[in-house]
Design a protein around this motif. Structure first.
Motif: not given
Ligand code: BF8
Ligand code: SF4
Length: 623
Positions: A294-318
């Motif tokens: 799963v992704g977090m923050c912007c590298t999360g956005n990178e794999v979210l957009m290109r591979l559909g890897i789910p994103i766990a949350g944004n900055f304050l959720q780390q």
């Protein structure tokens, strides 16, 4: 009830309560402990730039009005802000440098686990840069392009940055030249800020801010832009893709691995090797169903957009992701990684793995990511996570059930293709007023703001008023979680925007990527301005960072202002100690570059200001 005020995201409260029961602190707890925050710091009037100091100015006018060297509040505030901007520009651009370095590795042959995934994109970049492509192999083109890219960081001459020169509109370039703020080399502009803010160099707030804009332009139109362009070349240009967002993407039955940070060089490899049969076998051998990246923050956005890897949350959720008790490892590169992750992880079985020589955290495991052996190196890192599955304490696991579906991946190319290949339909919708304007909403989350609330409120207000919203970063993650990226979200839009969204099958707010991908917005703005035959500052457009915290946001906001946009800041920058600096940023900037900042902590009021601004721009265009 402080916890209830912490966030509008339903996963946050139960995890804060769990944290409390388990004696764990989060950024929200530490934020409370910092109260009241230092008034001098908040106003930006504390200077630590030399060892005669620290000095501070009395904002009420009873105490000192000058530092020991004689610097007044205006100088001190401007210098402090420019140092923040320099750090932000440096962060984005150093990320770009790492990408360009690996791209060089593709050309030279040592980066064997990376490739040119999008040849068309590379050829487009080459053409924009004026590199001849006819009769050349793709590697020959790549070699010429990478040479130009490398020179962007430290080009020794005074000519404009080549990427800025290739992508910025003529009118803008002319204006920047007249103002003397055309950036020459990325490292040079950052270095010059560090020089100018040394004791006894630049004391003039206007002159300081002008250099800040120059460094910001170097970031936006070259550093960040190269990070985006070369990521697309190496990993593919994003296309619309359906994904899941929020902490509910963690799985009880799997090894959960969170990639966190910014650069796709590592996260893309981790996501890929997690599918390797050898790794899946290993996961099964420790009793898991598989590996859930799963992704977090912007590298999360990178794999979210290109591979559909789910994103766990944004900055304050780390930290919350760890508090679920279900996370085997957090694999990080750099930026926005709270050092506190190590403290939180020490209360659970989670391993924090740092991978970059420039990012080490005491208490974390450091396994350097070897880009020359990326795949093997990623496996080695991932194995640590998988083997940690057996240490998970089942009784302490709580995974919130909330997750939301979202359609993401709106690169400029994807937007154009949704429009049928040309900007014409968008220009028509803007002229006819079906779409009133475009707003770029970006940036972080910050415990000073109820988490996600300003992102949601401002976006709601804008789309309800027929303003198409595009954005990046933690805003985009917030939107993913709160349902704004479902095509059905068109129902929340005003009648004109709703009609356009329904016809095109797109949501009223578009996920354009990570924070470096704000450069996609610059390219889109430039294309739209050129298409309409106007300057960017004439467009019915505005920007906003409703919950920003990061120095990178200072740079982003500044390059949008320097590119001609009105930019809203939803948390108060540390500048109020200088009336002069406030005036420069919120008034005078407009007559110079056509853009300016405004500060408004109420998101609905902020949206109204943006709407009014857009209305005014439309009026001037005769729309
Ligand atoms: O570069 S939005 S909190 S993750 S700084 Fe950080 Fe802010 Fe998120 Fe991405 Ni951007
Ligand atoms: Fe004080 Fe001037 Fe030194 Fe800053 S640079 S610490 S204001 S003496």
């Amino acid at each position: 009830e402080f916890y209830e005020q912490a966030s509008i995201d339903p996963t946050v409260l139960p995890l804060l309560e769990k944290a409390d029961r388990e004696g764990v602190e989060t950024a929200w707890h530490r934020y409370l402990k910092q109260q009241p925050q230092c008034g001098f710091g908040l106003l930006g009037v504390c200077c630590r730039n030399c060892n005669m100091g620290p000095c501070r100015i009395d904002p009420f006018g009873y105490g000192p009005d000058k530092g020991i060297c004689g610097a007044d509040a205006d100088t001190i505030v401007a210098r402090n802000l420019m140092r923040a901007l320099a750090a932000g520009a440096a962060a984005h651009s150093d990320h770009a440098r790492d990408i360009v370095e690996v791209f060089r590795g593709i050309v030279d042959g040592w980066a064997k686990d990376y490739k040119i995934a999008d040849e068309q994109k590379l050829l487009g970049i080459a053409r924009a840069l004026g590199v001849k492509t006819d009769g050349k192999s793709i590697m020959e083109v790549a070699k010429e392009v990478v040479e130009i890219a490398e020179m962007e960081f430290g080009k020794p001459d005074n000519s404009p940055l080549r990427f800025l020169n290739a992508y910025a509109p003529e009118r803008r370039k002319e204006l920047w030249r007249k103002l003397g703020i055309t950036p020459r080399a990325i490292d040079r502009e950052v270095t010059e800020i560090m020089h100018r803010t040394h004791m006894g160099v630049d004391a003039d707030p206007l002159n300081l801010i002008a250099q800040g804009l120059r460094a910001a332009l170097a970031d936006g139109w070259s550093g960040s832009m190269m990070a985006t362009l070369f990521s697309d070349v190496m990993f593919g240009t994003p296309k619309p893709i359906k994904v899941w967002a929020n902490l509910g993407v963690l799985r009880e039955d799997s090894v959960n691995v969170m990639v966190h940070g910014h650069n796709p060089l590592l996260s893309m490899q981790i996501a890929e090797v997690a599918k390797d049969p050898e790794m899946v076998e290993l996961a099964k051998s420790v009793g898991a169903e598989g590996i859930n990246v799963v992704g977090m923050c912007c590298t999360g956005n990178e794999v979210l957009m290109r591979l559909g890897i789910p994103i766990a949350g944004n900055f304050l959720q780390q930290e919350l992701a760890i508090i679920t008790g279900a996370l085997e490892a957090v694999i990080v590169d750099y930026q926005c990684i709270m050092p506190a992750l190590v403290d939180v992880a020490s209360c659970y079985h989670t391993k924090i793995i740092t991978t970059e020589p420039k990012t080490k955290i005491p208490g974390a495991i450091h396994i350097e990511f070897d880009k020359a052996n990326a795949r093997e190196s990623a496996k080695k890192i991932l194995k640590v996570a998988v083997e940690n599955f057996k240490n998970r304490v089942k009784e302490r696991v709580f995974i919130p059930k909330e997750k939301m579906e979202a359609v993401v991946g709106f690169s400029v190319e994807a937007i154009l293709s949704a429009l049928g290949g040309s900007l014409e339909p968008l220009a028509d919708a803007l002229k006819s007023g079906k779409i009133k304007g475009i707003a770029g909403v970006v940036g972080c989350t910050n415990p000073k703001v109820r988490h996600d609330s300003s992102h949601v409120a401002i976006t709601k207000e804008l789309i309800a008023n027929d303003i198409l919203v595009v954005g990046t970063g933690c805003w985009a993650i917030a939107m993913s979680k709160h349902g704004f990226f479902k095509p059905e979200a068109a129902e929340m839009a005003g009648p004109g925007l709703r009609e356009v969204c329904k016809a095109l099958g797109i949501p009223p707010a578009l996920h354009m990527g990570s924070c470096v991908d704000c450069s996609r917005m610059l390219i889109a703005l430039a294309a739209l301005a050129d298409h309409l035959g106007v300057d960017i500052s004439d467009l019915p457009a505005a920007g906003s960072a409703p919950e920003w915290y990061s120095e990178k946001a200072v740079s982003i906001g500044s390059y949008f202002v320097a590119s001609g946009l009105l930019v809203h800041l939803g948390t108060i920058p540390q500048v109020l100690g200088s009336k002069r600096v406030v005036e420069l940023l919120t008034k005078d900037a407009e007559s110079l570059v056509g853009g300016k900042f405004f500060v408004e902590t109420d998101p609905v009021k902020a949206a109204r200001v943006m709407i009014e601004h857009i209305r005014e721009k439309r009026r001037k265009l005769g729309w």
